[in-house]
Design a protein around this motif. Structure first.
Motif, PDB file in Angstrom:
ATOM      1  N   SER A 139     -12.428   4.780   0.974  1.00 15.49           N
ATOM      2  CA  SER A 139     -13.301   3.990   0.102  1.00 15.49           C
ATOM      3  C   SER A 139     -12.668   3.780  -1.261  1.00 15.49           C
ATOM      4  O   SER A 139     -12.798   2.706  -1.862  1.00 15.49           O
ATOM      5  CB  SER A 139     -14.663   4.681  -0.047  1.00 15.49           C
ATOM      6  OG  SER A 139     -15.315   4.789   1.198  1.00 15.49           O
ATOM      7  N   TRP A 140     -11.962   4.822  -1.749  1.00 14.56           N
ATOM      8  CA  TRP A 140     -11.338   4.715  -3.063  1.00 14.56           C
ATOM      9  C   TRP A 140     -10.286   3.622  -3.092  1.00 14.56           C
ATOM     10  O   TRP A 140     -10.319   2.731  -3.939  1.00 14.56           O
ATOM     11  CB  TRP A 140     -10.720   6.050  -3.483  1.00 14.56           C
ATOM     12  CG  TRP A 140      -9.842   5.908  -4.687  1.00 14.56           C
ATOM     13  CD1 TRP A 140      -8.480   5.909  -4.744  1.00 14.56           C
ATOM     14  CD2 TRP A 140     -10.271   5.665  -6.038  1.00 14.56           C
ATOM     15  NE1 TRP A 140      -8.033   5.700  -6.019  1.00 14.56           N
ATOM     16  CE2 TRP A 140      -9.116   5.550  -6.841  1.00 14.56           C
ATOM     17  CE3 TRP A 140     -11.529   5.556  -6.639  1.00 14.56           C
ATOM     18  CZ2 TRP A 140      -9.183   5.312  -8.211  1.00 14.56           C
ATOM     19  CZ3 TRP A 140     -11.587   5.312  -8.005  1.00 14.56           C
ATOM     20  CH2 TRP A 140     -10.432   5.194  -8.770  1.00 14.56           C
ATOM     21  N   ILE A 141      -9.329   3.653  -2.176  1.00 15.03           N
ATOM     22  CA  ILE A 141      -8.247   2.687  -2.243  1.00 15.03           C
ATOM     23  C   ILE A 141      -8.753   1.287  -1.926  1.00 15.03           C
ATOM     24  O   ILE A 141      -8.237   0.300  -2.469  1.00 15.03           O
ATOM     25  CB  ILE A 141      -7.075   3.101  -1.322  1.00 15.03           C
ATOM     26  CG1 ILE A 141      -5.812   2.324  -1.670  1.00 15.03           C
ATOM     27  CG2 ILE A 141      -7.432   2.970   0.141  1.00 15.03           C
ATOM     28  CD1 ILE A 141      -5.309   2.543  -3.085  1.00 15.03           C
ATOM     29  N   ARG A 142      -9.771   1.162  -1.095  1.00 17.67           N
ATOM     30  CA  ARG A 142     -10.344  -0.159  -0.835  1.00 17.67           C
ATOM     31  C   ARG A 142     -10.965  -0.718  -2.120  1.00 17.67           C
ATOM     32  O   ARG A 142     -10.786  -1.893  -2.453  1.00 17.67           O
ATOM     33  CB  ARG A 142     -11.393  -0.096   0.270  1.00 17.67           C
ATOM     34  CG  ARG A 142     -11.969  -1.474   0.621  1.00 17.67           C
ATOM     35  CD  ARG A 142     -13.143  -1.396   1.583  1.00 17.67           C
ATOM     36  NE  ARG A 142     -12.770  -0.772   2.839  1.00 17.67           N
ATOM     37  CZ  ARG A 142     -13.247   0.398   3.274  1.00 17.67           C
ATOM     38  NH1 ARG A 142     -14.116   1.066   2.531  1.00 17.67           N
ATOM     39  NH2 ARG A 142     -12.876   0.878   4.420  1.00 17.67           N
ATOM     40  N   ASP A 219       8.014   9.746   7.691  1.00 14.84           N
ATOM     41  CA  ASP A 219       6.740   9.081   7.968  1.00 14.84           C
ATOM     42  C   ASP A 219       6.316   8.235   6.774  1.00 14.84           C
ATOM     43  O   ASP A 219       5.911   7.084   6.922  1.00 14.84           O
ATOM     44  CB  ASP A 219       5.676  10.126   8.290  1.00 14.84           C
ATOM     45  CG  ASP A 219       4.345   9.503   8.681  1.00 14.84           C
ATOM     46  OD1 ASP A 219       4.059   9.411   9.886  1.00 14.84           O
ATOM     47  OD2 ASP A 219       3.592   9.103   7.769  1.00 14.84           O
ATOM     48  N   PHE A 220       6.435   8.802   5.573  1.00 16.31           N
ATOM     49  CA  PHE A 220       6.053   8.076   4.366  1.00 16.31           C
ATOM     50  C   PHE A 220       6.873   6.798   4.191  1.00 16.31           C
ATOM     51  O   PHE A 220       6.343   5.751   3.825  1.00 16.31           O
ATOM     52  CB  PHE A 220       6.251   8.964   3.134  1.00 16.31           C
ATOM     53  CG  PHE A 220       5.154   9.969   2.906  1.00 16.31           C
ATOM     54  CD1 PHE A 220       4.072  10.078   3.763  1.00 16.31           C
ATOM     55  CD2 PHE A 220       5.205  10.816   1.811  1.00 16.31           C
ATOM     56  CE1 PHE A 220       3.072  11.004   3.552  1.00 16.31           C
ATOM     57  CE2 PHE A 220       4.207  11.742   1.571  1.00 16.31           C
ATOM     58  CZ  PHE A 220       3.133  11.841   2.449  1.00 16.31           C
ATOM     59  N   GLU A 226       4.877  -0.655   5.375  1.00 14.04           N
ATOM     60  CA  GLU A 226       3.648  -1.293   5.853  1.00 14.04           C
ATOM     61  C   GLU A 226       2.617  -1.437   4.747  1.00 14.04           C
ATOM     62  O   GLU A 226       1.504  -1.899   4.978  1.00 14.04           O
ATOM     63  CB  GLU A 226       3.041  -0.466   6.985  1.00 14.04           C
ATOM     64  CG  GLU A 226       3.950  -0.325   8.205  1.00 14.04           C
ATOM     65  CD  GLU A 226       3.435   0.724   9.177  1.00 14.04           C
ATOM     66  OE1 GLU A 226       2.360   1.313   8.888  1.00 14.04           O
ATOM     67  OE2 GLU A 226       4.090   0.956  10.202  1.00 14.04           O
ATOM     68  N   ASP A 227       2.973  -1.019   3.518  1.00 12.15           N
ATOM     69  CA  ASP A 227       2.045  -1.033   2.387  1.00 12.15           C
ATOM     70  C   ASP A 227       0.826  -0.171   2.676  1.00 12.15           C
ATOM     71  O   ASP A 227      -0.300  -0.511   2.313  1.00 12.15           O
ATOM     72  CB  ASP A 227       1.631  -2.461   2.033  1.00 12.15           C
ATOM     73  CG  ASP A 227       1.010  -2.538   0.632  1.00 12.15           C
ATOM     74  OD1 ASP A 227       1.197  -1.584  -0.144  1.00 12.15           O
ATOM     75  OD2 ASP A 227       0.336  -3.530   0.328  1.00 12.15           O
ATOM     76  N   SER A 228       1.047   0.947   3.379  1.00  7.33           N
ATOM     77  CA  SER A 228      -0.041   1.878   3.703  1.00  7.33           C
ATOM     78  C   SER A 228      -0.130   2.936   2.609  1.00  7.33           C
ATOM     79  O   SER A 228       0.881   3.553   2.262  1.00  7.33           O
ATOM     80  CB  SER A 228       0.222   2.543   5.054  1.00  7.33           C
ATOM     81  OG  SER A 228      -0.826   3.411   5.416  1.00  7.33           O
ATOM     82  N   PRO A 229      -1.301   3.163   2.033  1.00  5.12           N
ATOM     83  CA  PRO A 229      -1.406   4.055   0.877  1.00  5.12           C
ATOM     84  C   PRO A 229      -1.295   5.528   1.240  1.00  5.12           C
ATOM     85  O   PRO A 229      -1.652   5.950   2.338  1.00  5.12           O
ATOM     86  CB  PRO A 229      -2.802   3.745   0.326  1.00  5.12           C
ATOM     87  CG  PRO A 229      -3.578   3.290   1.526  1.00  5.12           C
ATOM     88  CD  PRO A 229      -2.592   2.530   2.365  1.00  5.12           C
ATOM     89  N   THR A 252       1.280   3.939  -3.654  1.00  5.75           N
ATOM     90  CA  THR A 252       1.169   2.671  -2.929  1.00  5.75           C
ATOM     91  C   THR A 252       2.494   1.948  -3.106  1.00  5.75           C
ATOM     92  O   THR A 252       3.368   2.384  -3.867  1.00  5.75           O
ATOM     93  CB  THR A 252       0.019   1.797  -3.459  1.00  5.75           C
ATOM     94  OG1 THR A 252       0.187   1.609  -4.876  1.00  5.75           O
ATOM     95  CG2 THR A 252      -1.333   2.447  -3.190  1.00  5.75           C
ATOM     96  N   ALA A 253       2.647   0.830  -2.395  1.00 10.46           N
ATOM     97  CA  ALA A 253       3.917   0.121  -2.443  1.00 10.46           C
ATOM     98  C   ALA A 253       3.710  -1.358  -2.706  1.00 10.46           C
ATOM     99  O   ALA A 253       2.709  -1.946  -2.296  1.00 10.46           O
ATOM    100  CB  ALA A 253       4.675   0.306  -1.132  1.00 10.46           C
TER     101      ALA A 253
END
Length: 287
Positions: A139-142, A219-220, A226-229, A252-253
């Motif tokens: 919820s935070w990153i969204r 993994d990171f 993929e711009d995955s936080p 984030t990226a």
């Protein structure tokens, strides 16, 4: 670390890193009047600073803010201070932990604030779980991603303020490039892993050198593409001498065409170093 154009981010990188980071960033004068803040900070405050009288609001009647400013006047720097941000009318409460530093004096004094939300969950999650869209980390990153840029967002006109923030920020910041190389690292980041005496042994080299769990880093690196936080994630860094350094990562990226341009990594010393480190795989990575 020398302060030149080769060792610090470009103006465009600074604007992106500050405006779009996953932690709240604000720069204020000594009284708490906001000079700039980012998307995440406006989520914490429940609105933009100009809608809140131009000031950061902590607790019910700014008593918390004044007490913290007075403490900064004595100590110059505070870390991991528990606060509650409140929007106008006392609504939209958000619990956070604040690091802050006071610079300058008189009319030139500024306070540089970095706030991480108090979260019970983290991202990414172990491989044996499916993402919980109701988790506080998700919820935070969204909320941050969906928040429009505030009116007081970083701009080219505020370059001096942004460069001062990067140099004195009370949190470690580094930018990682597409090849895993540490492109830039601020003084707090270099000090965190104890490379202050020889920053070139860290900056410009692969980030792998400071991760205790190499599988976790692999993994990171894929997730950044993929711009995955990576939010509220506990890991161990390694100091120059190889000692583990428990940290909390918010990253984030900026990714284009399926490839990361650079990351926006904010790293806090873990205030609970005794806690188990987070993992991605349910079965752990091989040694």
């Amino acid at each position: 670390m020398p302060n030149d154009q080769q060792s610090t981010p470009s103006l465009e990188q600074l604007i992106d890193v500050i405006a779009n980071s996953s932690v709240g960033i604000a720069v204020t004068d000594r009284a708490g009047a906001v000079v700039l803040h980012n998307r995440a900070q406006s989520v914490l405050m429940g609105g933009e600073a100009d809608h809140l009288g131009g000031r950061i609001l902590l607790d019910s009647a700014q008593d918390g803010l004044q007490a913290l400013i007075e403490r900064l006047g004595k100590e110059q720097r505070v870390e991991n201070v528990q606060v509650t941000y409140r929007g106008s009318g006392g609504g939209n409460e958000h619990a956070a932990r604040v690091n802050a530093v006071l610079t300058g004096s008189g009319d030139d004094a500024r306070i540089h604030w970095v706030s991480r939300p108090e979260l019970s969950e983290r991202l990414p999650i172990p491989n044996d779980r499916t993402e919980d869209v109701t988790s506080d980390a998700t919820s935070w990153i969204r909320a941050v991603n969906e928040r429009p840029l505030p009116a007081l967002a970083p701009t080219k006109e505020l370059e001096d303020v942004m460069r001062e923030f990067y140099e004195v920020a009370p949190v470690a910041i580094h930018l990682i490039g597409v090849n895993g190389q540490v492109m830039h690292a601020n003084p707090a980041d270099v000090a965190l892993v104890e490379y202050t005496s020889s920053p070139s042994d860290y900056v410009g080299r692969h980030i792998r050198n400071i991760y205790d769990d190499k599988g976790l880093l692999d993994d990171f690196l894929g997730r950044w593409d993929e711009d995955s936080p990576i939010i509220n994630f506990r890991a161990n860094f390694l100091t120059r001498e190889g000692a583990p350094k428990p940290v909390l990562i918010f990253s984030t990226a900026q990714a284009e065409g399926g490839s990361v341009t650079n990351t926006r990594c904010f790293v806090f010393s873990d205030p609970e170093p005794q806690r188990a480190r987070d993992t991605i795989s349910a079965f752990g990575w091989p040694a």
